[in-house]
Design an enzyme around this catalytic site. Structure first.
Site, PDB file in Angstrom:
ATOM      1  N   GLU A 184       0.811  -1.108  -0.088  1.00 35.47           N
ATOM      2  CA  GLU A 184      -0.049  -0.065  -0.064  1.00 35.47           C
ATOM      3  C   GLU A 184       0.838   1.302  -0.034  1.00 35.47           C
ATOM      4  O   GLU A 184       1.427   1.560   1.063  1.00 35.47           O
ATOM      5  CB  GLU A 184      -0.864   0.079   1.337  1.00 35.47           C
ATOM      6  CG  GLU A 184      -2.024   0.790   1.094  1.00 35.47           C
ATOM      7  CD  GLU A 184      -1.842   2.160   1.960  1.00 35.47           C
ATOM      8  OE1 GLU A 184      -1.448   3.304   1.368  1.00 35.47           O
ATOM      9  OE2 GLU A 184      -1.865   2.023   3.226  1.00 35.47           O
ATOM     10  N   CYS A 209      -2.555   8.575   3.518  1.00 38.24           N
ATOM     11  CA  CYS A 209      -2.198   8.154   2.041  1.00 38.24           C
ATOM     12  C   CYS A 209      -3.289   8.398   1.355  1.00 38.24           C
ATOM     13  O   CYS A 209      -3.363   8.629   0.046  1.00 38.24           O
ATOM     14  CB  CYS A 209      -1.861   6.665   2.151  1.00 38.24           C
ATOM     15  SG  CYS A 209      -2.901   5.837   2.917  1.00 38.24           S
TER      16      CYS A 209
END
Length: 492
Positions: free
Chosen positions: A262, A296
């Site tokens: 990720e 993020c």
């Protein structure tokens, strides 16, 4: 460390910390430590054991020794331990939030929300643990049977970031343990205490020794290379920057290690002409300011239809100006400090670059005087397309606004990035919103909502934002291997 130790962890200044290895609390093998800093003051608050390659190898040995017993443990028992950990996290919610505020700096309301979110991964995967099944079927051509079974992938190694020290750990730990895999965890050097507290709670819930090993370290390459260089590690999961992810992918390839990545994001936030502007502003505050923008999936580029741009800018600017900045533990604070001085420097550099290229600061909050790593909530308008802030992840409380007139135009601009983690669309027209969502190159899209993370849903991106998914049913699949057995037996 026992539960009493957890309750005092956030209040123990300049005490030495330990690694959690094989079910024991130990100093680093070579005795090294490193300082942990409070982002609100910039001052060291305690010392943390600095694990090295020897500790990494010892942790791997402990995990391998525990693997067979955990693999044979009934799924119901694994589920019960995860359920008990979920309960313990909620019981110690205030203490865990204190730890997050201490080492990460985020506002306490965000820290409390993170603890609740992090705990939910244990509940969700406790329920998924008992649903891992095999299948048995006749071969279509007849004559034999197909048996398809699922089994744990093996020893897993994780590297987690500092922005969600609880949730990024539990999002990986919970499905791995549910699937029957032992865990090696290297938390970010800036935020090790929360991960250690989670380890203590799992131990209290009855997790057998060796199944979770947590190694704080300020020399990550030594630890991670020791794991990725050993063929006994069969799964690696990393959350962090795209640049670091590429390096780790190369290392994992040497032993063909199963990976989940990720990585970075550059999320567009699209406000259509028919959007409910008040709802869009509320969603923008969620998508941009959760965790101080150090997220993020934070909205990084705002595309607002020119017909509603003035209204949206005025209302969004007012909301950003009203943000109260200060130490995360202080009552009423909604924006805490950034993680460190370098983070503030990068944000300032991106803002200055945009201004130098013609952008205008339309709204800006204030920051407290004195020490600490603070940056004000900021709205930029008239941001030119070549400004760095539209192409680099700002990771802070800055929102660059641009306008658009055409749907094809905004899709092209939103997709003009190597990243594809998250995106957001606001429109009263559901057909338009879904059409845009399907055209956006992102692994996750929030439609008329600024918060989209959910333990029951798959989290992950496309393009250079990562590989694989965490959370949801997909989250446990990442820790399972599939075995097919062709079965026949003599007929009488």
């Amino acid at each position: 460390m026992n539960l009493a130790g957890i309750d005092t962890l956030a209040k123990a200044p300049l005490a030495d910390g330990d690694v959690f290895l094989g079910g024991r609390w130990l100093p680093a093998a070579d005795g090294r430590t490193y300082p942990l800093y409070d982002p609100a003051t910039g001052e060291p608050v305690r010392w943390v054991s600095d694990a090295g390659a020897e500790d990494a190898r010892a942790a791997l040995a402990a995990a391998e020794e525990a693997a067979a017993g955990w693999r044979a443990t009934p799924a119901r028992r694994r589920s019960e331990i995860l359920h008990d950990t979920f309960r313990l996290m909620l019981e110690h919610r205030d203490t865990l939030a204190d730890l997050i505020v201490l080492e990460n700096g985020k506002a306490r309301r965000d820290a409390l929300a993170e603890v609740g979110y992090a705990a939910e991964f244990f509940r969700w995967f406790a329920e998924e643990a008992v649903r891992i099944g095999s299948s048995f079927a006749d071969a279509p051509a007849g004559g034999f049977r197909h048996v398809v079974r699922r089994h744990p992938v093996g020893v897993t190694a994780f590297v987690t970031p500092w922005n969600f020290p609880a949730a990024m750990a539990t999002r990986k730990i919970a499905p791995a343990l549910a699937a029957g895999c032992p865990v090696l965890l290297k938390p970010a050097p800036e935020t090790p205490l929360t991960a250690l507290a989670v380890a203590a709670l799992l131990a209290e819930a009855g997790l057998p020794d060796g199944l979770l090993n947590v190694l704080p370290t300020d020399r990550a390459p030594e630890v991670v290379s020791a794991w990725l260089g050993d063929e006994r590690v069969r799964k690696f999961s990393f959350t962090g920057s795209t640049a670091t992810g590429k390096v780790l992918l190369e290392q994992a390839a040497a032993h063909v290690v199963n990976v989940t990545m990720e990585l970075g994001g550059n999320a567009p936030f699209v406000v259509c002409a028919d959007a409910d502007v008040d709802a869009a502003v509320s969603g923008a505050m969620d998508a941009k300011m959760r965790g101080g923008g150090e997220v993020c999936i934070a909205a990084n580029r705002f595309y607002v239809h020119e017909s509603v741009a003035a209204e949206f800018t005025a209302k969004f600017g007012a909301a950003m100006t009203a943000v109260r900045t200060g130490p995360g533990a202080r009552e009423g604070v909604t924006l805490g400090p950034m993680i460190n001085r370098a983070a503030v420097g990068k944000i300032r550099s991106l803002v200055q670059d945009a201004v130098d290229r013609g952008a205008r600061i339309a709204a800006q909050g204030t920051v407290p005087s004195g020490p600490g790593f603070y940056h004000p909530a900021t709205v930029l308008t008239d941001v030119p397309g070549h400004a760095r802030i539209l192409h680099e992840e700002v990771f802070g409380p800055v929102a660059p606004l641009t306008t658009f007139t055409d749907e094809d135009e905004v899709v092209a601009r939103a997709n003009a990035t190597v990243h594809g983690l998250a995106a957001y669309v606001y429109s009263r027209d559901v057909a338009r919103a879904l059409r845009l969502a399907e055209r956006l190159e992102a692994g996750m899209v929030g439609v008329n909502r600024g918060l989209l993370s959910d333990p029951a849903a798959p989290f992950g991106g496309v393009k250079q934002s990562g590989l694989g998914r965490e959370g949801g049913r997909e989250g446990i699949e990442a820790f399972l291997e599939t075995q097919y057995i062709a079965l026949d037996w003599p007929t009488v």
